[in-house]
Design a protein around this motif. Structure first.
Motif, PDB file in Angstrom:
ATOM      1  N   LYS A 296      -3.274   2.727   1.671  1.00 59.84           N
ATOM      2  CA  LYS A 296      -1.931   3.030   1.138  1.00 59.84           C
ATOM      3  C   LYS A 296      -0.999   3.511   2.252  1.00 59.84           C
ATOM      4  CE  LYS A 296      -2.582   2.046  -3.144  1.00 59.84           C
ATOM      5  NZ  LYS A 296      -1.921   0.816  -3.621  1.00 59.84           N
TER       6      LYS A 296
ATOM      7  N   GLU B 220       9.200  -0.538  11.592  1.00 59.17           N
ATOM      8  CA  GLU B 220       9.400   0.527  10.603  1.00 59.17           C
ATOM      9  C   GLU B 220      10.023   1.755  11.248  1.00 59.17           C
ATOM     10  OE1 GLU B 220       5.651  -0.718   7.686  1.00 59.17           O
ATOM     11  OE2 GLU B 220       5.400   0.899   9.138  1.00 59.17           O
TER      12      GLU B 220
ATOM     13  N   SER C  48      -7.102   5.621   0.545  1.00 58.14           N
ATOM     14  CA  SER C  48      -5.917   6.393   0.947  1.00 58.14           C
ATOM     15  C   SER C  48      -5.318   5.843   2.237  1.00 58.14           C
ATOM     16  CB  SER C  48      -6.283   7.867   1.150  1.00 58.14           C
ATOM     17  OG  SER C  48      -6.787   8.416  -0.041  1.00 58.14           O
TER      18      SER C  48
ATOM     19  N   ILE D 268       4.593   7.986   3.124  1.00 57.62           N
ATOM     20  CA  ILE D 268       3.518   8.483   3.983  1.00 57.62           C
ATOM     21  C   ILE D 268       3.628  10.002   4.072  1.00 57.62           C
ATOM     22  CG2 ILE D 268       2.474   8.389   6.292  1.00 57.62           C
ATOM     23  CD1 ILE D 268       3.832   5.711   6.720  1.00 57.62           C
TER      24      ILE D 268
ATOM     25  N   GLY E 131       0.079   0.678   4.488  1.00 60.09           N
ATOM     26  CA  GLY E 131       0.907  -0.342   3.839  1.00 60.09           C
ATOM     27  C   GLY E 131       0.233  -1.692   3.752  1.00 60.09           C
TER      28      GLY E 131
ATOM     29  N   LYS F 217       7.510  -4.318   1.156  1.00 59.46           N
ATOM     30  CA  LYS F 217       7.039  -3.250   0.272  1.00 59.46           C
ATOM     31  C   LYS F 217       7.493  -1.881   0.769  1.00 59.46           C
ATOM     32  CE  LYS F 217       2.633  -4.109   0.619  1.00 59.46           C
ATOM     33  NZ  LYS F 217       2.642  -5.163   1.610  1.00 59.46           N
ATOM     34  N   ASP F 218       7.855  -1.023  -0.198  1.00 58.03           N
ATOM     35  CA  ASP F 218       8.164   0.377   0.115  1.00 58.03           C
ATOM     36  C   ASP F 218       6.880   1.187   0.030  1.00 58.03           C
ATOM     37  OD1 ASP F 218      10.806  -0.407   0.141  1.00 58.03           O
ATOM     38  OD2 ASP F 218      11.245   0.350  -1.873  1.00 58.03           O
ATOM     39  N   ARG F 219       6.814   2.281   0.796  1.00 60.50           N
ATOM     40  CA  ARG F 219       5.676   3.194   0.657  1.00 60.50           C
ATOM     41  C   ARG F 219       6.069   4.584   1.143  1.00 60.50           C
ATOM     42  NH1 ARG F 219       4.539   0.725   5.589  1.00 60.50           N
ATOM     43  NH2 ARG F 219       3.485   1.988   7.187  1.00 60.50           N
TER      44      ARG F 219
ATOM     45  N   SER G  41      -1.553  -4.661   1.814  1.00 56.87           N
ATOM     46  CA  SER G  41      -1.538  -5.157   0.437  1.00 56.87           C
ATOM     47  C   SER G  41      -2.955  -5.389  -0.074  1.00 56.87           C
ATOM     48  CB  SER G  41      -0.724  -6.458   0.346  1.00 56.87           C
ATOM     49  OG  SER G  41      -1.180  -7.379   1.310  1.00 56.87           O
TER      50      SER G  41
ATOM     51  N   THR H 125       7.123  14.313   3.843  1.00 57.97           N
ATOM     52  CA  THR H 125       6.927  12.889   3.556  1.00 57.97           C
ATOM     53  C   THR H 125       7.921  12.030   4.336  1.00 57.97           C
ATOM     54  OG1 THR H 125       8.401  13.020   1.631  1.00 57.97           O
ATOM     55  CG2 THR H 125       6.022  13.161   1.201  1.00 57.97           C
TER      56      THR H 125
END
Length: 200
Positions: free
Chosen positions: A165, A54, A162, A83, A168, A79-81, A170, A69
């Motif tokens: 999330k 990443e 939190s 932080i 990342g 997956k996008d996220r 799932s 962010t």
């Protein structure tokens, strides 16, 4: 098939994390660019818990210091996220960006090679990691730094949802393993029990 027991994630101590960031910043580099870039790299691992891939795939457009962010595109599981980042990390990233501009780096990758106008590579990160391991005397891997981030977040009071999330994950069950890793912290907290001073 019987379930295999999950071992506790390996991490480094808080004092070692501080020391690693200190050494990443104060190492006798040949160029100032390396000082700011390398400190920003290890700050991202310890303050945001990024995976190695990443960090290497991070683009300039993914880092929003105005809104504090970082956008992770296509992390594990595609997956996008997003932080959130704190002021310490933002400061380190900003310092690096100023130096990056001075060195005329225009490639889309956020972290670049020192001598070339292209993204920092996996082999470059490996060499850097080995250099800092030797200089600090701390045995660590990039994945161990991710575990350190997760454990420190929980010890600091972050809730498991939190953290899940931010990491990342799932499945939140993946994150709960870090709860066990904070047993040492819990032992230190138990002395705060109000009845500890009560003697019969």
């Amino acid at each position: 098939m019987p379930k295999l027991e999950k071992s506790l994630p390996k991490k480094i101590r808080k004092e070692e994390a501080f020391r690693l960031l200190e050494i990443a910043y104060n190492y006798p580099y040949t160029k100032k660019y390396l000082k700011y870039r390398n400190h920003a790299i290890f700050s991202l691992f310890l303050f945001a818990g990024l995976r190695k891939s990443e960090l290497l795939h991070l683009k300039m457009t993914d880092v929003d210091l105005e809104n504090f962010t970082i956008f992770i595109r296509k992390g594990k599981g595609n997956k996008d996220r997003i932080i959130p980042i704190n002021s310490n990390l933002a400061k380190s990233l900003q310092r690096y960006l100023v130096e990056r501009k001075k060195n005329y780096k225009t490639c889309p990758e956020f972290f670049t090679s020192c001598n070339l106008n292209q993204g920092f590579t996996n082999s470059g990160l490996k060499l850097l990691t080995n250099k800092l391991k030797e200089a600090s005397g701390i045995s660590f891997t990039i994945h161990k730094l991710r575990h350190t981030f997760a454990t420190l977040m929980l010890e600091g009071g972050c809730d498991i949802y939190s953290l899940s999330k931010m990491m990342g994950h799932s499945d939140i069950k993946t994150t709960t393993i870090y709860l066990s890793a904070t047993a040492e912290h819990l032992r230190a907290q138990i002395i705060k029990h109000p009845l500890n001073d009560f003697v019969t």
